[in-house]
Structures are given as C-alpha cells and as structure tokens.
Motif scaffolding. Structure first.
Motif, PDB file in Angstrom:
ATOM      1  N   ASP A 250      20.983  11.748  29.026  1.00 62.75           N
ATOM      2  CA  ASP A 250      21.817  10.628  29.447  1.00 62.75           C
ATOM      3  C   ASP A 250      22.454   9.907  28.267  1.00 62.75           C
ATOM      4  N   ARG A 251      21.673   9.667  27.225  1.00 60.11           N
ATOM      5  CA  ARG A 251      22.214   9.000  26.027  1.00 60.11           C
ATOM      6  C   ARG A 251      23.232   9.885  25.327  1.00 60.11           C
TER       7      ARG A 251
ATOM      8  N   ARG B  68      25.254  12.049  26.797  1.00 65.22           N
ATOM      9  CA  ARG B  68      26.487  11.944  27.588  1.00 65.22           C
ATOM     10  C   ARG B  68      27.213  10.633  27.305  1.00 65.22           C
ATOM     11  N   ALA B  69      26.455   9.550  27.234  1.00 67.78           N
ATOM     12  CA  ALA B  69      27.064   8.233  27.003  1.00 67.78           C
ATOM     13  C   ALA B  69      27.785   8.180  25.656  1.00 67.78           C
ATOM     14  N   ASP B  70      27.137   8.715  24.617  1.00 70.16           N
ATOM     15  CA  ASP B  70      27.754   8.678  23.287  1.00 70.16           C
ATOM     16  C   ASP B  70      28.884   9.685  23.144  1.00 70.16           C
ATOM     17  N   LEU B  71      28.833  10.759  23.922  1.00 68.87           N
ATOM     18  CA  LEU B  71      29.970  11.691  23.946  1.00 68.87           C
ATOM     19  C   LEU B  71      31.199  10.999  24.540  1.00 68.87           C
ATOM     20  N   LYS B  72      31.004  10.243  25.617  1.00 66.28           N
ATOM     21  CA  LYS B  72      32.111   9.526  26.243  1.00 66.28           C
ATOM     22  C   LYS B  72      32.698   8.464  25.326  1.00 66.28           C
ATOM     23  N   LYS B  73      31.834   7.845  24.515  1.00 61.10           N
ATOM     24  CA  LYS B  73      32.284   6.807  23.580  1.00 61.10           C
ATOM     25  C   LYS B  73      32.822   7.409  22.280  1.00 61.10           C
ATOM     26  N   CYS B  74      32.779   8.746  22.185  1.00 67.26           N
ATOM     27  CA  CYS B  74      33.237   9.468  20.982  1.00 67.26           C
ATOM     28  C   CYS B  74      32.411   9.119  19.740  1.00 67.26           C
ATOM     29  N   LYS B  75      31.165   8.682  19.961  1.00 70.16           N
ATOM     30  CA  LYS B  75      30.272   8.442  18.826  1.00 70.16           C
ATOM     31  C   LYS B  75      29.785   9.764  18.242  1.00 70.16           C
ATOM     32  N   ILE B  76      29.694  10.776  19.113  1.00 66.63           N
ATOM     33  CA  ILE B  76      29.354  12.126  18.681  1.00 66.63           C
ATOM     34  C   ILE B  76      30.296  13.098  19.373  1.00 66.63           C
ATOM     35  N   ASN B  77      30.376  14.300  18.856  1.00 65.17           N
ATOM     36  CA  ASN B  77      31.248  15.325  19.434  1.00 65.17           C
ATOM     37  C   ASN B  77      30.543  16.670  19.414  1.00 65.17           C
ATOM     38  N   PHE B  78      31.020  17.579  20.231  1.00 64.84           N
ATOM     39  CA  PHE B  78      30.538  18.957  20.170  1.00 64.84           C
ATOM     40  C   PHE B  78      31.088  19.615  18.904  1.00 64.84           C
ATOM     41  N   PRO B  79      30.354  20.590  18.335  1.00 67.04           N
ATOM     42  CA  PRO B  79      29.100  21.164  18.826  1.00 67.04           C
ATOM     43  C   PRO B  79      27.900  20.270  18.536  1.00 67.04           C
ATOM     44  N   LEU B  80      26.839  20.469  19.327  1.00 66.29           N
ATOM     45  CA  LEU B  80      25.574  19.769  19.151  1.00 66.29           C
ATOM     46  C   LEU B  80      24.468  20.799  18.912  1.00 66.29           C
ATOM     47  N   ILE B  81      23.408  20.346  18.290  1.00 71.23           N
ATOM     48  CA  ILE B  81      22.257  21.219  18.052  1.00 71.23           C
ATOM     49  C   ILE B  81      21.107  20.767  18.939  1.00 71.23           C
TER      50      ILE B  81
ATOM     51  N   LEU C  46      24.821  22.285  27.560  1.00 73.42           N
ATOM     52  CA  LEU C  46      23.796  21.263  27.337  1.00 73.42           C
ATOM     53  C   LEU C  46      22.893  21.128  28.568  1.00 73.42           C
ATOM     54  N   LYS C  47      23.489  21.201  29.754  1.00 75.11           N
ATOM     55  CA  LYS C  47      22.713  21.125  30.992  1.00 75.11           C
ATOM     56  C   LYS C  47      21.733  22.283  31.102  1.00 75.11           C
ATOM     57  N   VAL C  48      22.189  23.468  30.731  1.00 75.44           N
ATOM     58  CA  VAL C  48      21.319  24.646  30.772  1.00 75.44           C
ATOM     59  C   VAL C  48      20.131  24.445  29.829  1.00 75.44           C
ATOM     60  N   SER C  49      20.408  23.934  28.634  1.00 78.53           N
ATOM     61  CA  SER C  49      19.342  23.680  27.662  1.00 78.53           C
ATOM     62  C   SER C  49      18.372  22.634  28.195  1.00 78.53           C
ATOM     63  N   HIS C  50      18.923  21.605  28.843  1.00 73.70           N
ATOM     64  CA  HIS C  50      18.091  20.541  29.395  1.00 73.70           C
ATOM     65  C   HIS C  50      17.136  21.089  30.449  1.00 73.70           C
ATOM     66  N   ASP C  51      17.602  22.016  31.259  1.00 73.32           N
ATOM     67  CA  ASP C  51      16.771  22.598  32.312  1.00 73.32           C
ATOM     68  C   ASP C  51      15.676  23.496  31.745  1.00 73.32           C
TER      69      ASP C  51
ATOM     70  N   VAL D 266      18.353  16.392  20.711  1.00 71.64           N
ATOM     71  CA  VAL D 266      19.732  16.820  20.493  1.00 71.64           C
ATOM     72  C   VAL D 266      20.281  16.049  19.301  1.00 71.64           C
ATOM     73  N   GLN D 267      20.983  16.760  18.436  1.00 68.33           N
ATOM     74  CA  GLN D 267      21.598  16.142  17.267  1.00 68.33           C
ATOM     75  C   GLN D 267      23.022  16.659  17.094  1.00 68.33           C
ATOM     76  N   PRO D 268      23.906  15.857  16.511  1.00 63.56           N
ATOM     77  CA  PRO D 268      25.232  16.380  16.196  1.00 63.56           C
ATOM     78  C   PRO D 268      25.140  17.442  15.105  1.00 63.56           C
ATOM     79  N   PHE D 269      26.069  18.367  15.135  1.00 67.03           N
ATOM     80  CA  PHE D 269      26.124  19.414  14.116  1.00 67.03           C
ATOM     81  C   PHE D 269      26.730  18.808  12.850  1.00 67.03           C
TER      82      PHE D 269
END
Length: 319
Positions: free
Chosen positions: A135-136, A138-151, A172-177, A184-187
């Motif tokens: 959830d966090r 997704r929130a920071d992706l929407k705010k452009c605080k982080i971007n793909f790719p992610l680790i 990311l959803k697949v990894s979460h499941d 999760v960290q930014p690359f």
C-alpha cells in the motif's frame, strides 16, 4: 588459543588467514559446517561436521566442541546464524568463551531490512527508502516519490537470494502474493561500495574502516573491487557505528548516487570482500585475538593504499 569458525562454507581464504595468525601463538582453527564437502572445512587445523543451525541440538553440539577443543572464541560466517549465536552470547561467556557477535538487539536490526531502514531513519543516516507493504509503495508511486523499476527482496535475505526486479504494478502484485516476508526498494543507480570495519570489543570504537568500490558482484559477494578513500563516506560510517554500537567485524554496503551516499545493508560479520581489506593491511583477525586476550586495539583505519584491485578466481579441491 583456539578459535571455532561456524558455517565456513567456501570461505577458504578466511580460514587460512585465521590459521596463519593462530599459528604464531600455537593456536588452532577449528571449522564446522553441516556439509562435509564444504571446501573451507578441509583447510582448517581441525574440522567437524555438525547438524544444521536449525537443528534443536545445534547449540549443544557447538558447546560440546568448545569444551573438546578448548575454544576461546566463536565466529559465524553466515547471516542466519548470527541471531542464534547472539541469543547464547552471555551463556558462552560465563564459560570463558567469547562469542564474537554483536548483541541480539543489534543483530536483529541488521538482519531485518525493514528494521535497518527504520534505525537509519531514526538516526538521520541516509538510506534507501524501504517499504514493508504494498500500500505504501502504491501511494509513493502515485506521488512520484519513487518510480519503477523496484527491487523486491526478503526481509531476512542473505547472499542476494530471492531478489528480483519488478517493472510494473502487475509484477509487484505477483510478488506480493508469493512473498509473505518481503521489502520493496527503489532500484538505485550509481557506484556500489562496501565498507569493512572492525569495532573493538573494549573501546567500542572503530579501529579499521576500509572502503572499496565494487567493480563486479557474483552471488551477492564482491568479486572484483578497488580500494578508495572518501572522508564523507568515512564520516557517515563512523556516525552509523556510534549509533548502532556493534562489535567485531562488520560489513556495510552503500551506494553513491547523484544525491550522495545511501546505506543499503549492514552485515555484522566478515563480508565476502574482506579479503581485499586483509591484503591491504587491515588485519581484523589479529584484532580479534588481541581482544579475546583482553587487549584493546589502536585505531589505524587510514593505513591502506588507494587504487589496489582485488580479483577473485575459481579453484577446486579433490576429496
């Protein structure tokens, strides 16, 4: 003085370093591992095959070997064993056996990457943004605080196991499941550096700080590196050590990006790239022997040459 090295695996050169130093004082290296074909076993003065570290009898077996071989110090070379040994640190020390591991609360901070991030943030030490829930992210992706790719990596992972890169929300959803305990960290792009430190048992100060830039990695370990000196990074590492208060050898990973240095991971043990530090005159093993004998070590962290290159290569054994 005899020293027990636990879970030695492939760390042949490290075993040889201990052997060389202990021979000077008529001491021996006793190596243990659950795998009888672990290469480093066969380079020790004495070796024993033991149960896995998750076996209920493991600690009892370690105690037995300490008494059998008159062990003065015990060191593990792998992350998963550190919390276990730290839990029995006081018990072993009552019997005159120095457990060369930081206290349990310190080990727990280092072993859990989410706790590492929170510790670094609390002490105002630059670190890689770390998320323990989707959830966090997704929130920071929407705010452009982080971007793909992610680790995505396990919270308690070791040797780069289980790490993978995701480039979309779907991935990311697949990894979460699939992963229950993950972060999760930014690359991060930029130079990757490793810092090998030794913190004296008695003074609790860093006597050695060796900085190397990683030129090539393999299976989570430094394969090629070049020694560097950087007062800015050194100051950051000193601040981290003063806040964390570990003891003995510690390996710190960090990145240098366009925004400066950030700490990636803290490993309170010998790092895979320690060989570079040792060959550059940073003899942590001599420091350990001094500390076990009750003697503090002097600070000499600047005594190494810049620009030396370490290159690992493969070898083999015939058993």
């Amino acid at each position: 003085m005899n020293i027990l090295l636990c879970s030695v695996g492939r760390r042949v050169k490290l075993v040889e370093y201990f052997k060389k130093e202990l021979q000077k004082i008529n001491g021996k290296v006793v190596a243990i591992d659950c795998d009888p074909t672990a290469a480093a076993l066969h380079h020790a003065d004495i070796y024993e095959v033991v149960p896995r570290i998750d076996d209920p009898e493991y600690i009892h077996h370690v105690k037995y070997l300490c008494n059998k071989y008159k062990i003065r110090g015990v060191i593990s070379l792998i992350d998963p064993e550190l919390p276990l040994l730290a839990s029995y640190k006081e018990e072993f020390e009552k019997e005159g056996i120095q457990m060369i591991v930081s206290d349990k609360d310190i080990v727990d901070i280092c072993y859990d990457k989410d706790k590492t991030y929170k510790f670094l943030q609390a002490n105002k030490i630059p670190s890689i943004p770390t998320y323990a829930g989707i959830d966090r992210v997704r929130a920071d992706l929407k705010k452009c605080k982080i971007n793909f790719p992610l680790i995505v990596k396990p919270k308690n992972g070791s040797a780069s196991m289980g790490i993978h890169i995701v480039s979309s929300i779907e991935e990311l959803k697949v990894s979460h499941d699939k992963l229950q305990e993950y972060i999760v960290q930014p690359f991060i792009t930029g130079d990757e550096l490793g810092v090998d430190c030794y913190i004296d048992f008695h003074t609790k100060k860093a006597t050695n700080i060796f900085i190397k830039q990683k030129l090539k990695m393999r299976d989570g370990e430094t394969d090629k590196s070049i020694s560097v000196k950087d007062p800015v990074l050194k100051q950051m590492i000193e601040k981290l050590i003063d806040a964390l208060k570990p003891i003995g050898p510690i390996d710190i990973d960090c990145f240098k990006s366009s925004n400066g240095y950030v700490i990636s991971e803290i490993n309170p043990r010998f790092g895979g790239g320690y060989l570079h530090a040792h060959e550059s005159g940073q003899n942590f093993i001599k420091n350990i022997i001094n500390n076990i004998n009750g003697n503090p070590n002097r600070q000499h962290e600047s005594e190494y040459a810049e620009g030396t290159i370490m290159v690992k290569y493969d070898h083999f054994m015939f058993l």
